[in-house]
Design a protein around this motif. Structure first.
Motif, PDB file in Angstrom:
ATOM      1  N   GLY A 201    -132.811   2.211 -30.045  1.00 55.76           N
ATOM      2  CA  GLY A 201    -132.937   1.611 -31.361  1.00 55.76           C
ATOM      3  C   GLY A 201    -131.769   0.723 -31.754  1.00 55.76           C
ATOM      4  N   GLY A 202    -131.169   0.069 -30.760  1.00 55.12           N
ATOM      5  CA  GLY A 202    -130.041  -0.812 -31.032  1.00 55.12           C
ATOM      6  C   GLY A 202    -128.694  -0.140 -30.853  1.00 55.12           C
ATOM      7  N   THR A 203    -128.669   1.173 -30.713  1.00 60.02           N
ATOM      8  CA  THR A 203    -127.408   1.883 -30.508  1.00 60.02           C
ATOM      9  C   THR A 203    -127.063   1.927 -29.021  1.00 60.02           C
ATOM     10  N   ILE A 204    -125.804   2.188 -28.729  1.00 56.69           N
ATOM     11  CA  ILE A 204    -125.364   2.321 -27.339  1.00 56.69           C
ATOM     12  C   ILE A 204    -124.833   3.728 -27.097  1.00 56.69           C
ATOM     13  N   ASP A 205    -124.942   4.171 -25.871  1.00 54.07           N
ATOM     14  CA  ASP A 205    -124.461   5.501 -25.492  1.00 54.07           C
ATOM     15  C   ASP A 205    -122.936   5.478 -25.385  1.00 54.07           C
ATOM     16  N   GLU A 206    -122.281   6.497 -25.919  1.00 54.36           N
ATOM     17  CA  GLU A 206    -120.818   6.579 -25.807  1.00 54.36           C
ATOM     18  C   GLU A 206    -120.359   6.545 -24.357  1.00 54.36           C
ATOM     19  N   ASP A 207    -121.190   7.042 -23.449  1.00 55.09           N
ATOM     20  CA  ASP A 207    -120.819   7.066 -22.038  1.00 55.09           C
ATOM     21  C   ASP A 207    -120.748   5.658 -21.440  1.00 55.09           C
ATOM     22  N   GLN A 208    -121.338   4.680 -22.118  1.00 51.96           N
ATOM     23  CA  GLN A 208    -121.292   3.299 -21.630  1.00 51.96           C
ATOM     24  C   GLN A 208    -120.009   2.585 -22.041  1.00 51.96           C
ATOM     25  N   VAL A 209    -119.229   3.222 -22.918  1.00 52.40           N
ATOM     26  CA  VAL A 209    -117.981   2.614 -23.394  1.00 52.40           C
ATOM     27  C   VAL A 209    -116.903   2.734 -22.325  1.00 52.40           C
ATOM     28  N   ILE A 210    -116.297   1.606 -21.979  1.00 57.70           N
ATOM     29  CA  ILE A 210    -115.216   1.581 -20.984  1.00 57.70           C
ATOM     30  C   ILE A 210    -113.902   1.986 -21.628  1.00 57.70           C
ATOM     31  N   GLY A 211    -113.665   1.522 -22.842  1.00 55.81           N
ATOM     32  CA  GLY A 211    -112.439   1.861 -23.535  1.00 55.81           C
ATOM     33  C   GLY A 211    -112.232   0.993 -24.761  1.00 55.81           C
ATOM     34  N   ARG A 212    -111.123   1.254 -25.466  1.00 56.55           N
ATOM     35  CA  ARG A 212    -110.807   0.511 -26.682  1.00 56.55           C
ATOM     36  C   ARG A 212    -109.864  -0.639 -26.368  1.00 56.55           C
ATOM     37  N   ALA A 213    -110.207  -1.840 -26.850  1.00 54.33           N
ATOM     38  CA  ALA A 213    -109.305  -2.986 -26.723  1.00 54.33           C
ATOM     39  C   ALA A 213    -108.174  -2.802 -27.734  1.00 54.33           C
ATOM     40  N   PHE A 214    -106.929  -2.793 -27.246  1.00 50.71           N
ATOM     41  CA  PHE A 214    -105.824  -2.485 -28.153  1.00 50.71           C
ATOM     42  C   PHE A 214    -104.827  -3.626 -28.332  1.00 50.71           C
ATOM     43  N   VAL A 215    -104.942  -4.686 -27.516  1.00 50.92           N
ATOM     44  CA  VAL A 215    -104.008  -5.803 -27.679  1.00 50.92           C
ATOM     45  C   VAL A 215    -104.583  -7.063 -27.046  1.00 50.92           C
ATOM     46  N   VAL A 216    -104.305  -8.202 -27.692  1.00 52.54           N
ATOM     47  CA  VAL A 216    -104.571  -9.504 -27.072  1.00 52.54           C
ATOM     48  C   VAL A 216    -103.339  -9.827 -26.233  1.00 52.54           C
ATOM     49  N   ALA A 217    -103.519  -9.885 -24.914  1.00 51.20           N
ATOM     50  CA  ALA A 217    -102.380 -10.061 -24.010  1.00 51.20           C
ATOM     51  C   ALA A 217    -102.168 -11.504 -23.584  1.00 51.20           C
ATOM     52  N   TRP A 218    -103.193 -12.342 -23.692  1.00 49.26           N
ATOM     53  CA  TRP A 218    -103.097 -13.721 -23.227  1.00 49.26           C
ATOM     54  C   TRP A 218    -104.096 -14.567 -24.005  1.00 49.26           C
ATOM     55  N   PRO A 219    -103.735 -15.807 -24.367  1.00 51.31           N
ATOM     56  CA  PRO A 219    -102.468 -16.507 -24.100  1.00 51.31           C
ATOM     57  C   PRO A 219    -101.308 -15.925 -24.918  1.00 51.31           C
ATOM     58  N   VAL A 220    -100.103 -16.256 -24.475  1.00 49.55           N
ATOM     59  CA  VAL A 220     -98.900 -15.653 -25.060  1.00 49.55           C
ATOM     60  C   VAL A 220     -98.810 -15.932 -26.552  1.00 49.55           C
ATOM     61  N   ASN A 221     -99.189 -17.136 -26.965  1.00 44.27           N
ATOM     62  CA  ASN A 221     -99.053 -17.477 -28.384  1.00 44.27           C
ATOM     63  C   ASN A 221    -100.064 -16.753 -29.272  1.00 44.27           C
ATOM     64  N   ARG A 222    -100.988 -16.011 -28.649  1.00 51.04           N
ATOM     65  CA  ARG A 222    -101.941 -15.216 -29.432  1.00 51.04           C
ATOM     66  C   ARG A 222    -101.734 -13.716 -29.239  1.00 51.04           C
ATOM     67  N   TRP A 223    -100.616 -13.357 -28.649  1.00 45.55           N
ATOM     68  CA  TRP A 223    -100.350 -11.923 -28.448  1.00 45.55           C
ATOM     69  C   TRP A 223    -100.379 -11.212 -29.795  1.00 45.55           C
ATOM     70  N   ASP A 224    -101.181 -10.146 -29.859  1.00 47.53           N
ATOM     71  CA  ASP A 224    -101.307  -9.433 -31.129  1.00 47.53           C
ATOM     72  C   ASP A 224    -102.002  -8.103 -30.879  1.00 47.53           C
ATOM     73  N   PRO A 225    -101.526  -7.015 -31.495  1.00 47.08           N
ATOM     74  CA  PRO A 225    -102.243  -5.750 -31.359  1.00 47.08           C
ATOM     75  C   PRO A 225    -103.561  -5.806 -32.111  1.00 47.08           C
ATOM     76  N   LEU A 226    -104.502  -4.971 -31.698  1.00 46.31           N
ATOM     77  CA  LEU A 226    -105.810  -4.882 -32.351  1.00 46.31           C
ATOM     78  C   LEU A 226    -105.900  -3.529 -33.074  1.00 46.31           C
ATOM     79  N   PRO A 227    -105.562  -3.511 -34.354  1.00 45.11           N
ATOM     80  CA  PRO A 227    -105.583  -2.247 -35.082  1.00 45.11           C
ATOM     81  C   PRO A 227    -107.002  -1.769 -35.322  1.00 45.11           C
ATOM     82  N   VAL A 228    -107.143  -0.494 -35.619  1.00 45.05           N
ATOM     83  CA  VAL A 228    -108.442   0.080 -35.964  1.00 45.05           C
ATOM     84  C   VAL A 228    -108.683  -0.171 -37.440  1.00 45.05           C
ATOM     85  N   GLU A 229    -109.756  -0.912 -37.755  1.00 46.39           N
ATOM     86  CA  GLU A 229    -110.093  -1.240 -39.142  1.00 46.39           C
ATOM     87  C   GLU A 229    -111.126  -0.235 -39.652  1.00 46.39           C
ATOM     88  N   ARG A 230    -110.704   0.678 -40.442  1.00 45.48           N
ATOM     89  CA  ARG A 230    -111.618   1.731 -40.959  1.00 45.48           C
ATOM     90  C   ARG A 230    -112.144   1.349 -42.333  1.00 45.48           C
TER      91      ARG A 230
END
Length: 236
Positions: free
Chosen positions: A207-236
């Motif tokens: 129904g449009g949802t995804i299985d938690e087992d299909q999740v590879i992981g949480r994206a936690f930082v933009v690593a490249w390009p260098v001028n866009r380096w920035d952490p990705l906080p959890v927006e609750r």
């Protein structure tokens, strides 16, 4: 009495060379070129272990997560914490495998070098069957959005400062209310009018949802390009 050796010459006047010797014999040094394959092999094994269990790089192919992420950004994904039972939470940006039918067939296959480098995690994944979205609701939640929004989870409006400027919370696809089954997630892109997310796959299994087992992981930082380096906080 034993003579002391100073500067390669004994005080008794006898010559005893100690340059490159041990017990009068020259030490053999291993050739750098012989050691190089071993060092490369160790580096590849370490890279593979890190990619498999800890962190993996992914490339952003589209604008579905703008303005949080731009096409061409490289993000690092935490694959470590799920090993300790951590589950995806609302507001996290996650990378997950295509549940089936969310992505078109790949137009171009990566070459052999790209496959090897992506396999060990030295370049972003060559697997184009992975997606990146934000978790809006988790198992047990009821999620909905009508008109110009806002998105509501369990009847409460969700503050979404990350939505692409000019977009409405529902985009062009109102939905719900949807009861998210246990162990599944409702995910949406930040660019609501340019994201084929849970809203558009409600006619498919889950129904449009995804299985938690299909999740590879949480994206936690933009690593490249260098001028866009920035952490990705959890927006609750």
């Amino acid at each position: 009495m034993r003579n002391l050796v100073v500067g390669g010459r004994s005080k008794s006047g006898g010559d005893e060379s100690d340059e490159g010797t041990a017990g009068g014999r020259r030490l053999k040094t291993r050739s750098f070129w012989k050691e190089l394959p071993i060092l490369v092999g160790i580096a590849l094994v370490l890279a593979l272990v890190i990619k498999t269990f800890f962190v993996q790089a992914f490339s952003i192919p589209s604008g579905s997560m703008q303005n949080t992420l731009q096409p061409g950004d490289r993000v690092l994904v935490d694959k470590f914490t799920p090993w300790f039972g951590s589950e995806p939470q609302r507001g996290e940006v996650v990378v997950f495998h295509d549940p089936g039918g969310w992505l078109p067939e790949k137009a171009e296959e990566p070459n052999a070098v790209q496959r090897v480098l992506s396999f060990v995690g030295l370049i972003p994944s060559a697997d184009e069957k992975d997606l990146i979205k934000r978790v809006i609701a988790v198992g047990g939640d009821t999620v909905e959005c009508s008109g110009n929004g806002p998105v509501k989870v369990n009847g409460k409006a969700v503050d979404e400062p990350f939505i692409h400027p000019g977009n409405t919370p529902c985009g062009d696809e109102p939905f719900g209310p949807v009861k998210v089954p246990k162990g599944r997630l409702w995910v949406m892109g930040d660019h609501r009018q340019d994201s084929q997310d849970s809203r558009y796959h409600q006619d498919q299994p889950g129904g449009g949802t995804i299985d938690e087992d299909q999740v590879i992981g949480r994206a936690f930082v933009v690593a490249w390009p260098v001028n866009r380096w920035d952490p990705l906080p959890v927006e609750r």
